[in-house]
Scaffold this motif. Structure first.
Motif, PDB file in Angstrom:
ATOM      1  N   ILE A 164       0.842  -1.205   0.000  1.00 10.60           N
ATOM      2  CA  ILE A 164       0.000   0.000   0.000  1.00 10.60           C
ATOM      3  C   ILE A 164       0.873   1.249   0.000  1.00 10.60           C
ATOM      4  N   GLN A 165       1.965   1.213   0.743  1.00  9.38           N
ATOM      5  CA  GLN A 165       2.934   2.315   0.739  1.00  9.38           C
ATOM      6  C   GLN A 165       3.511   2.516  -0.662  1.00  9.38           C
ATOM      7  N   THR A 166       3.831   1.434  -1.344  1.00  9.65           N
ATOM      8  CA  THR A 166       4.441   1.516  -2.665  1.00  9.65           C
ATOM      9  C   THR A 166       3.536   2.218  -3.667  1.00  9.65           C
ATOM     10  N   VAL A 167       2.222   1.955  -3.596  1.00  3.71           N
ATOM     11  CA  VAL A 167       1.302   2.584  -4.554  1.00  3.71           C
ATOM     12  C   VAL A 167       0.812   3.940  -4.067  1.00  3.71           C
ATOM     13  N   GLY A 168       1.377   4.436  -2.957  1.00  4.43           N
ATOM     14  CA  GLY A 168       1.116   5.800  -2.515  1.00  4.43           C
ATOM     15  C   GLY A 168      -0.199   6.016  -1.802  1.00  4.43           C
ATOM     16  N   LEU A 169      -0.752   4.956  -1.200  1.00  2.24           N
ATOM     17  CA  LEU A 169      -2.065   5.086  -0.567  1.00  2.24           C
ATOM     18  C   LEU A 169      -2.026   4.900   0.946  1.00  2.24           C
ATOM     19  N   VAL A 170      -0.840   4.860   1.514  1.00  2.00           N
ATOM     20  CA  VAL A 170      -0.755   4.544   2.935  1.00  2.00           C
ATOM     21  C   VAL A 170      -1.437   5.604   3.795  1.00  2.00           C
ATOM     22  N   ASP A 171      -1.363   6.863   3.400  1.00  2.00           N
ATOM     23  CA  ASP A 171      -1.978   7.921   4.213  1.00  2.00           C
ATOM     24  C   ASP A 171      -3.497   7.849   4.206  1.00  2.00           C
ATOM     25  N   ALA A 194     -10.491   2.992  -0.339  1.00  2.00           N
ATOM     26  CA  ALA A 194      -9.262   3.761  -0.561  1.00  2.00           C
ATOM     27  C   ALA A 194      -8.499   3.212  -1.770  1.00  2.00           C
ATOM     28  N   LEU A 195      -8.476   1.889  -1.920  1.00  2.00           N
ATOM     29  CA  LEU A 195      -7.821   1.297  -3.081  1.00  2.00           C
ATOM     30  C   LEU A 195      -8.550   1.689  -4.368  1.00  2.00           C
ATOM     31  N   TYR A 196      -9.867   1.697  -4.315  1.00  2.00           N
ATOM     32  CA  TYR A 196     -10.654   2.089  -5.491  1.00  2.00           C
ATOM     33  C   TYR A 196     -10.434   3.572  -5.820  1.00  2.00           C
ATOM     34  N   ALA A 197     -10.466   4.415  -4.796  1.00  2.00           N
ATOM     35  CA  ALA A 197     -10.265   5.852  -5.021  1.00  2.00           C
ATOM     36  C   ALA A 197      -8.887   6.128  -5.601  1.00  2.00           C
ATOM     37  N   GLY A 198      -7.898   5.312  -5.233  1.00  2.00           N
ATOM     38  CA  GLY A 198      -6.552   5.511  -5.751  1.00  2.00           C
ATOM     39  C   GLY A 198      -6.443   5.356  -7.249  1.00  2.00           C
ATOM     40  N   LEU A 199      -7.377   4.623  -7.862  1.00  2.00           N
ATOM     41  CA  LEU A 199      -7.327   4.400  -9.302  1.00  2.00           C
ATOM     42  C   LEU A 199      -7.625   5.667 -10.097  1.00  2.00           C
ATOM     43  N   ALA A 200      -8.263   6.649  -9.453  1.00  2.00           N
ATOM     44  CA  ALA A 200      -8.646   7.879 -10.162  1.00  2.00           C
ATOM     45  C   ALA A 200      -7.439   8.655 -10.668  1.00  2.00           C
ATOM     46  N   TYR A 259      -4.975   7.477 -12.277  1.00  2.00           N
ATOM     47  CA  TYR A 259      -4.383   6.856 -13.460  1.00  2.00           C
ATOM     48  C   TYR A 259      -5.344   6.973 -14.643  1.00  2.00           C
ATOM     49  N   PRO A 260      -4.995   7.733 -15.672  1.00  2.00           N
ATOM     50  CA  PRO A 260      -5.904   7.922 -16.803  1.00  2.00           C
ATOM     51  C   PRO A 260      -6.151   6.661 -17.617  1.00  2.00           C
ATOM     52  N   ASN A 261      -5.265   5.672 -17.500  1.00  2.00           N
ATOM     53  CA  ASN A 261      -5.394   4.453 -18.303  1.00  2.00           C
ATOM     54  C   ASN A 261      -6.121   3.327 -17.567  1.00  2.00           C
ATOM     55  N   ILE A 262      -6.716   3.632 -16.409  1.00  2.00           N
ATOM     56  CA  ILE A 262      -7.470   2.627 -15.652  1.00  2.00           C
ATOM     57  C   ILE A 262      -8.955   2.962 -15.741  1.00  2.00           C
ATOM     58  N   ASN A 263      -9.756   2.005 -16.162  1.00  2.00           N
ATOM     59  CA  ASN A 263     -11.205   2.188 -16.246  1.00  2.00           C
ATOM     60  C   ASN A 263     -11.905   1.069 -15.499  1.00  2.00           C
ATOM     61  N   VAL A 264     -12.850   1.439 -14.626  1.00  2.00           N
ATOM     62  CA  VAL A 264     -13.616   0.469 -13.842  1.00  2.00           C
ATOM     63  C   VAL A 264     -15.071   0.531 -14.284  1.00  2.00           C
ATOM     64  N   HIS A 265     -15.645  -0.625 -14.582  1.00  2.00           N
ATOM     65  CA  HIS A 265     -17.037  -0.710 -15.019  1.00  2.00           C
ATOM     66  C   HIS A 265     -17.807  -1.606 -14.057  1.00  2.00           C
TER      67      HIS A 265
END
Length: 574
Positions: free
Chosen positions: A58-65, A113-119, A121-127
């Motif tokens: 989680i720290q690596t992908v920048g979402l630890v906070d 928080a993991l889902y919100a982190g995807l916002a 990245y412009p190349n990630i799309n969730v349906h």
């Protein structure tokens, strides 16, 4: 029928494993489509334990906070018998990987928080609301056929294409079934009632595993004032009865002063499963999380095992997509993850069998044995420090043997007869295990966690020396093609000198606590080749560096030597 623009990876399932894998791939600049059959994320509590390994990812992908506010560190577990006497305490003190070993957490909030982190990245799309009913695979890629129910009740078929597909749809995974792989293990018939309440009526932190022969139970204090109980059900107890408020109040009368005045989140019956898929990959389709393995709750490892899958698979898919590795590297996902997943399943099943004992003689024997073991400090610390938990050790995969420099394999022990090896305090090899995360000083800041400084890709760590001084030019060229960062670790007293005298493109880090030097003091491996998932691919003396590096590249089917321009372009993406 609608066709959607293709992406590099399709992920089916927006659960924790799918969301984390999407974050990792997004971090590396890959294009991803996530398809989720539900209309939204699951909003009720499930997993309650988060390990230091997961928090490091989680720290690596920048979402630890954004995740930490939904956790409680140092989650102590007490195993108590039918009389309420503590027979074992699990309270590990280590921060080996930069974080407390155990945390309680609220899964719906962390998943959000993991889902919100995807916002970001412009190349990630969730349906959401996309039920995948079939997948077509050919030599060029995969196409998922999804059914969508429209607002007016009509249905539309959408097709999504990609180079690879990862099924993260849970234990009943259609992807696993399409792959035709086995799902071996046990599904004990024992049922459990889980009760989650708001406004914790007890307020005590931590975990109590009640090994009560009359009715085993669990009581867990969670963040946000949530309390969970779990009670083992007897065969004759009907599900419609045991989930009623009246029956639950009867169960809680020995736990809560007033069991009739509670704010319930859920009351639900479930069954434990202990299963592992025979393979995690077939062709262009892979599985992760519960789709690949199901485990009982006792060790709190279901959610964490999904994080380990995503951490292992994310950089390998990226390596294939960018041309820095051959497609066969995806087979190492199974060889590296399957055995550890099975070990965690087996341990969870064993702990569950200890808790669920109802035979009076067996209960007496268990309690007596625990009393004797607690008299011995080494045995007591074995449980308290959680040393019984099998840590991942990869022996086949993206590795180089530390003694022979053989590719794709790594023995657990150093067997060289060289004096530095013979005289070392530790003969256990660091290859195939996760590297610790100490705190270090850099030219820009102080007391930083190692991962925050070295980045999220390949790293070469050298103790006390400039990597460019101890590796030949062809090795440096191969590392540049791989996109690896060169790092010199030195005592803090030497940091300023090293920054002046070492190569400009070498990152110099100062060991101000002495922890880094201690690690290298005990191991005759001053050169570490660190993978993006923080596992050690190779560890050696300086003169073995070139052979070790080549063995690692061979284990990847690496394109770095053959197509440096493509690999260098790839490095920019990560």
């Amino acid at each position: 029928m609608n066709s959607i623009p293709s992406s590099e990876v399709l992920i089916i399932g927006a659960g924790p494993a799918g969301l984390m894998l999407a974050n990792i791939l997004g971090m590396y600049g890959r294009s991803v489509t996530v398809l989720e059959a539900r209309d939204e994320l699951i909003d009720y509590p499930r997993g309650v334990g988060l390990d230091d390994e997961s928090l490091r990812t989680i720290q690596t992908v920048g979402l630890v906070d954004t995740v930490l506010p939904h956790t409680a560190p140092q989650h102590i577990m007490r195993l108590v018998n039918g009389s309420g006497k503590t027979i074992m305490i699990n309270n590990p003190q280590t921060r080996e990987f930069g974080w407390d070993r155990k945390h309680a957490f609220i899964q719906p909030e962390v998943d959000k928080a993991l889902y919100a982190g995807l916002a970001q990245y412009p190349n990630i799309n969730v349906h959401f609301g996309h039920l995948v009913e079939d997948v077509i695979e050919d030599a060029a890629g995969v196409t998922a056929i999804a059914r969508v129910t429209n607002a007016d009740g009509t249905e539309t078929e959408h097709r999504f294409s990609a180079q690879y597909l990862v099924g993260c749809e849970g234990g009943k995974s259609p992807t696993r079934k399409r792959m035709g792989v086995s799902f071996e293990g046990d599904s004990p018939s024992t049922r459990w009632l889980v009760v989650d309440v708001d406004n914790d009526p007890l307020g005590t932190p931590n975990v109590f595993l009640g090994a009560d022969p009359k009715r085993p139970y669990v009581s867990i204090g969670l963040p946000h004032a949530v309390r969970r109980w779990e009670f083992m059900l007897h065969d004759h107890e009907d599900e419609s009865v045991v989930t009623s408020k009246e029956w639950v109040a009867e169960m809680l009368k020995d736990h809560v002063p007033d069991p009739h005045n509670l704010s319930y989140i859920r009351r639900r019956v479930f069954t434990h499963h202990g299963r592992v898929a025979g393979s995690f990959r077939k062709g262009r389709q892979l599985i992760a999380g519960d789709a690949a393995h199901l485990m009982p709750v006792w060790m709190g490892q279901g959610w964490n095992s999904g994080m380990r899958d995503a951490t292992n698979l994310g950089w390998k898919l990226t390596s294939v997509l960018t041309g820095t590795a051959g497609e066969d590297i995806l087979d190492t996902y199974t060889s590296e993850r399957k055995d550890h997943a099975k070990a965690m399943v087996d341990l969870s099943m064993t702990l569950g069998s200890v808790i669920k004992i109802t035979n009076p003689l067996a209960v007496a024997a268990r309690d007596a044995a625990s009393s004797v073991l607690n008299l011995f400090p080494s045995a007591k610390s074995y449980f308290s420090d959680m040393r019984f938990k099998p840590m991942p050790r990869y022996t086949a995969g993206v590795l180089a043997d530390p003694t022979t420099q053989a590719s794709g394999t790594a023995a657990a022990k150093l067997t060289s007869k060289l004096i530095p090896v013979k005289t070392a305090n530790r003969k256990v090899s660091p290859v195939g295990v996760q590297f610790p995360q100490p705190r270090v000083n850099s030219q820009l800041d102080e007391n930083l966690l190692l991962d925050d400084v070295i980045g999220n890709w390949w790293t070469v760590l050298v103790w006390g020396n400039d990597p460019k001084d101890v590796l030949p030019a062809h090795s440096i060229k191969a590392l540049e093609a791989l996109g690896a960062k060169l790092v010199a670790l030195v005592p803090e007293t030497q940091r300023e000198w090293a920054q002046e005298h070492m190569s400009e493109d070498v990152l110099v880090l100062g060991d101000h606590t002495g922890a880094v030097k201690k690690w290298f003091d005990e191991r005759p491996t001053p050169m570490i080749f660190l993978r993006p998932d923080r596992f050690v691919a190779g560890a050696c003396l300086h003169q073995h560096g070139p052979a070790t590096l080549q063995a690692i590249l061979d284990s990847m089917g690496s394109a770095a030597d053959h197509s440096p321009s493509k690999a260098q372009d790839s490095a920019l993406a990560v």
